[in-house]
Each structure stands twice: as structure tokens, then as C-alpha cells.
Design an enzyme around this catalytic site. Structure first.
Site, PDB file in Angstrom:
ATOM      1  N   GLY A  35      61.999 -81.173  61.951  1.00 36.93           N
ATOM      2  CA  GLY A  35      61.555 -79.856  62.403  1.00 36.93           C
ATOM      3  C   GLY A  35      60.415 -79.965  63.390  1.00 36.93           C
ATOM      4  N   ALA A  36      60.565 -79.286  64.536  1.00 32.52           N
ATOM      5  CA  ALA A  36      59.523 -79.327  65.580  1.00 32.52           C
ATOM      6  C   ALA A  36      58.812 -77.979  65.685  1.00 32.52           C
ATOM      7  CB  ALA A  36      60.137 -79.730  66.925  1.00 32.52           C
ATOM      8  N   GLY A  37      58.509 -77.390  64.505  1.00 30.06           N
ATOM      9  CA  GLY A  37      57.662 -76.198  64.495  1.00 30.06           C
ATOM     10  C   GLY A  37      56.208 -76.645  64.572  1.00 30.06           C
ATOM     11  N   TYR A  38      55.307 -75.738  64.202  1.00 32.52           N
ATOM     12  CA  TYR A  38      53.874 -76.072  64.277  1.00 32.52           C
ATOM     13  C   TYR A  38      53.565 -77.333  63.470  1.00 32.52           C
ATOM     14  CZ  TYR A  38      52.959 -71.408  66.154  1.00 32.52           C
ATOM     15  OH  TYR A  38      52.939 -70.293  66.933  1.00 32.52           O
ATOM     16  N   VAL A  87      69.623 -80.589  60.626  1.00 28.42           N
ATOM     17  CA  VAL A  87      69.447 -81.299  59.350  1.00 28.42           C
ATOM     18  C   VAL A  87      70.288 -80.583  58.293  1.00 28.42           C
ATOM     19  CG1 VAL A  87      67.805 -81.976  57.555  1.00 28.42           C
ATOM     20  CG2 VAL A  87      67.112 -82.019  59.973  1.00 28.42           C
ATOM     21  N   GLU A 121      52.675 -56.187  62.953  1.00 26.01           N
ATOM     22  CA  GLU A 121      52.475 -56.729  64.307  1.00 26.01           C
ATOM     23  C   GLU A 121      53.624 -56.312  65.223  1.00 26.01           C
ATOM     24  OE1 GLU A 121      51.503 -60.957  63.973  1.00 26.01           O
ATOM     25  OE2 GLU A 121      49.394 -60.349  63.883  1.00 26.01           O
ATOM     26  N   ALA A 132      50.794 -70.208  60.344  1.00 27.67           N
ATOM     27  CA  ALA A 132      50.770 -71.301  61.323  1.00 27.67           C
ATOM     28  C   ALA A 132      49.508 -72.146  61.119  1.00 27.67           C
ATOM     29  CB  ALA A 132      50.801 -70.722  62.732  1.00 27.67           C
ATOM     30  N   GLN A 133      48.414 -71.458  60.813  1.00 28.85           N
ATOM     31  CA  GLN A 133      47.138 -72.152  60.627  1.00 28.85           C
ATOM     32  C   GLN A 133      47.215 -73.156  59.466  1.00 28.85           C
ATOM     33  OE1 GLN A 133      42.820 -70.751  59.251  1.00 28.85           O
ATOM     34  NE2 GLN A 133      43.977 -69.157  60.223  1.00 28.85           N
ATOM     35  N   LYS A 142      41.491 -63.188  66.914  1.00 29.91           N
ATOM     36  CA  LYS A 142      42.843 -63.675  66.609  1.00 29.91           C
ATOM     37  C   LYS A 142      43.279 -64.689  67.669  1.00 29.91           C
ATOM     38  CE  LYS A 142      47.435 -63.037  65.585  1.00 29.91           C
ATOM     39  NZ  LYS A 142      48.641 -62.354  65.456  1.00 29.91           N
TER      40      LYS A 142
END
Ligand code: NAD
Length: 405
Positions: free
Chosen positions: A8-11, A78, A167, A316-317, A378
Site C-alpha cells: 500500500g502506497a498511502g500515507y 494484494v 468537510e 493521516a497524522q 489545519k
């Protein structure tokens, strides 16, 4: 030479790779697998869905961050992880990948809780293609209105008023003048509604701050329906129960978007991990409890918050912070043959929700922030995270490419 496979190439996955490329100092090989050749900023999907940003503004090529001397990138799906055999099955490869260490960072998917018709009759917002699809759908409805004059074409319902729903509603408000122009109506004629099961929104904030957020959303003209539990979706119709003991009520709209929560990748259940909603409770070294060469991070991991029966909410943090830890831990094990890191701990910089481009509210660095300053904080938190990935921000500014010509 040790082989580290990152899924996985997320955060979480991408940051792990970027850091490992530096920390391994040539003493390990990295393999990164993702179904796409690009990474996207999941935190900005609502801006693409509303049409405020083109997909290219929140996406960039994985290859731009890969050092091909150390890392091999495989574009594939995957299918299953076999932690006892230390292998990973991919959709388009006969031979499974083997590994010495594996980092599972397969991200999130939309959670429909089995609600009838939700998958078939709503638009999801979990990746760039889906976000773009939402925007195209809204624009089509605005064009339709010119011919049909059907008021439903001007109505947008967002199901679930968590951070994502709020949001998104804010971004849709920003976009309303553009939609109005296409439909040939006034911006106020475009109705944006949020339907939410809970009575009390934003439970992570104190009552005052939550009220501020609710009032901000309402002031911008979003119709907020709380205590409305959605039970079924029919084409262009949301069916819900308001309060207790009352019968079905319904609301119609040309656009219905689903944001009632997320779960971790279905690969976690497929692989037989002890998971709940696709998330595995990890050890304090972020490993699967039964396999200490397998790390689980990002939205597929549940990290228990100290003194709380609940895990930290997935953000994400948090994903980026886990990546920091795992890259250090793997580098130590590969290069020094032992674990040197203290158990993982997390200190959040804060939680801030944006409502449109210039307003936000939440808690940042221990202080409540509201309005424009909230928005600024933010962006600061997001920028800091991106900078940590190693020049991502620079890439975002210049290295753009278009996914959809
Ligand atoms: P969520 O679970 O936080 O919110 C989903 C909302 O949908 C909840 O309020 C829930 O009550 C409501 N809901 C669920 N089922 C429903 C039903 N049947 N009918 C009506 N309402 C229903 O999910 P999310 O907003 O997608 O957020 C996912 C995670 O990502 C969270 O941890 C969140 O904190 C995080 N996130 C953070 C940010 C940020 O930091 N700015 C932004 C977006 C998401």
C-alpha cells in the site's frame, strides 16, 4: 540481504518506504506494492468530489519518490497475506512474494454496515476515481435540471456527519455558485443536507466546540438532520427513522453521497487476521500479535489509546507517525540485528475539521482553534506531515500530472 515488502502506497506505506530508503543504508531491499502507480491525498478527496480541486492536484506518481537502486515498485492488487509462510499473494502474479519483514498499510474502504441499497444507490468517496465520479454526477444533475426542472436534481444529500461528511458539506458549499451557474439557478436553490444518526455531533470535542462546528455548518446553509438513523437507500431516496419509535421517513435527492464511516481493507479478513472492521489490534511495536516480522499500520491498524478502551481514531497524522516508528524499528533490526526502539507512543498535533476552504475548527497543539485560524492550523498540520515524508510538498507544488485526460 533482507527483503522488506510494503503493501500500500498511502500515507503510512509511502512514508515507511521513503524513510527506509534512507535508513537502511543499502543493507536491505524494499518492495512496494500498490494497485495504482500514484499516491493520493485521501484527506483532500472531498475537494475533488466537490470539484474545487482537479484530481491531479491531490495525486502524484509513486515513482517520483522511489529510489530504484533500493526499491522495486510493483503495480498489482494484494489478494492475501500468509503470515505463517511469510508470503503475499498478488492478483496478477503466479508466484507469491516472500519477505523477511512485511509492512501492511492497505488503507481504508467505505463502511456501509450492510444497510440495504447503500452500495448500489449512493456514491462512495474512498479514492480519486470515486471522488471524481461524484463531481461528474453533480455536474450532470445540474445540467439535467435545465431540461427537467426537477427540484431533486438540485438536491445533494450527504449520509453521515462525521468529519468526512462535514468537510464534504463545507466543500460543496464553496462549490455551490459554480453548480448554480450550470443549472441556471441561485446558489441558495441548491440544497445540501447532512443526515446523521447521532443526536450529538463531533463527540471528540467538548460541547462548546461541537456547537461551534454545528452552527458553522448551519450558517453556511447546510441542512443538518440529527437523530436520523438511515436504514435503507432506494434510488434517489434515503429512508431513515427520526428519534425513537417513529416510523420510516424519507428524503429524495438527485445526488446521495455515503460517508458513514470507514473500515480497514477487506484483505485483513481475507488473510485470517484477528480483525474487526478490517482493523487489527497491534502490539506496542505495531506488529501483528502472532507475527513479529509483520507490521500493521495506518487504517488497517488499531492502536489502543492508553487509559481508554478504544483505539485512536484513524487519521493521516496517526498513519504518518506509525510509519516513522516502523521505519526506525525495521532499520534497527536489519542493520543492528536487534530492536532498540521504545514501545510506540502517539502524540497528536491536534484534530481540525475544515468547513470549506477558509473556515475550520478543532483542537491544535492543545488549543481550541476556530474560523480562519483553524483553517490555517489545519493546513500547517497537513503541511508538516507532508514535509516529513521528504519533499512531498515540493512535489505537490510542481510535480503534478493529469490522471484523467
Ligand atoms: P466517522 O465514523 O467518524 O463518522 C461517520 C458518521 O456517520 C458518524 O457521525 C455516525 O454517527 C454516522 N452514521 C453511521 N451510520 C449511520 C446511519 N446508518 N445513519 C446516519 N448516520 C450514520 O467516519 P468519517 O467521518 O468517515 O471519518 C473516518 C475517520 O477519519 C475518523 O477517525 C475521522 O476522525 C478521520 N477523519 C479525520 C479528518 C480530519 O482530521 N480533518 C477528516 C476526515 C476524517
Amino acid at each position: 540481504m533482507k527483503k522488506i515488502v510494503v503493501l500500500g502506497a498511502g500515507y503510512a506505506g509511502l512514508k515507511t518506504v521513503v524513510l527506509l530508503q534512507k535508513k537502511l543504508k543499502g543493507e536491505g531491499r524494499i518492495v512496494l506494492v500498490d494497485r495504482n502507480t500514484y499516491h493520493y491525498e485521501a484527506t483532500d478527496l472531498h475537494e475533488v468530489a466537490a470539484g474545487n480541486l482537479p484530481p491531479a492536484k491531490i495525486s502524484y506518481q509513486v515513482s517520483d519518490l522511489i529510489n530504484s537502486k533500493v526499491t522495486t515498485f510493483i503495480q498489482d492488487e494484494v489478494v492475501k497475506i500468509n503470515p505463517d509462510d511469510k508470503t503475499v499473494e498478488l492478483a496478477h502474479r503466479e508466484q507469491p512474494l516472500d519477505y523477511d519483514y512485511c509492512v501492511v498499510s492497505l488503507g481504508f474502504t467505505s463502511e456501509t454496515f450492510g444497510i440495504e441499497g447503500a452500495k448500489e444507490n449512493t456514491l462512495q468517496m474512498t479514492n480519486v476515481k470515486e471522488a471524481l465520479e461524484i463531481h461528474r454526477h453533480i455536474v450532470d444533475k445540474m445540467k439535467d435540471y435545465k431540461i427537467t426542472k426537477n427540484p431533486d436534481d438540485l438536491k445533494i444529500i450527504v449520509c453521515g456527519a462525521g468529519f468526512t461528511g462535514i468537510e464534504l458539506a463545507g466543500a460543496l458549499v464553496d462549490a455551490r455558485p459554480r453548480y448554480a451557474q450550470i443549472a441556471g439557478v441561485k446558489p441558495e436553490d441548491i440544497q445540501i443536507s447532512l443526515i446523521e444518526a447521532s443526536e450529538r455531533l463531533l463527540p471528540m470535542f467538548n460541547q462548546d466546540l461541537a456547537n461551534y462546528g454545528v452552527n458553522l455548518v448551519k450558517k453556511l446553509g447546510v441542512h443538518l438532520y440529527t437523530s436520523c438513523l438511515i436504514s435503507r437507500i432506494k434510488p434517489s431516496t434515503v429512508i431513515y427513522q427520526h428519534g425513537r419509535g417513529n416510523g420510516d421517513e424519507s428524503m429524495t435527492a438527485g445526488t446521495i453521497i455515503w460517508t458513514t464511516g470507514v473500515s480497514g481493507s477487506p484483505v485483513m479478513a481475507e488473510s485470517g487476521f484477528n480483525e474487526r472492521r478490517g482493523r487489527v489490534v497491534v502490539t506496542d511495536h505495531l506488529n501483528d500479535p502472532d507475527h513479529e516480522d509483520l507490521y500493521i499500520i495506518g487504517d488497517v491498524a488499531a492502536v489502543m489509546a492508553p487509559g481508554s478502551p478504544r483505539p485512536y481514531p484513524t487519521t493521516a497524522q496517526l498513519a504518518l507517525s506509525m510509519a516513522d516508528y516502523v521505519a526506525d524499528d525495521i532499520a534497527d533490526r536489519v542493520r543492528k540485528g536487534e530492536r532498540l526502539s521504545e514501545p510506540y507512543s502517539y502524540k497528536s498535533l491536534g484534530t481540525v475539521a475544515s468547513v470549506g476552504n477558509t473556515r475550520a475548527f478543532g483542537v491544535a497543539m492543545g488549543h481550541e482553534v476556530k474560523g480562519y485560524i483553524g483553517s490555517f492550523m489545519k493546513k500547517m498540520i497537513a503541511n508538516r506531515s507532508l514535509l516529513e515524508v521528504g519533499g512531498l510538498k515540493g512535489l505537490l507544488a510542481k510535480g503534478r500530472f493529469d490522471l484523467y485526460h
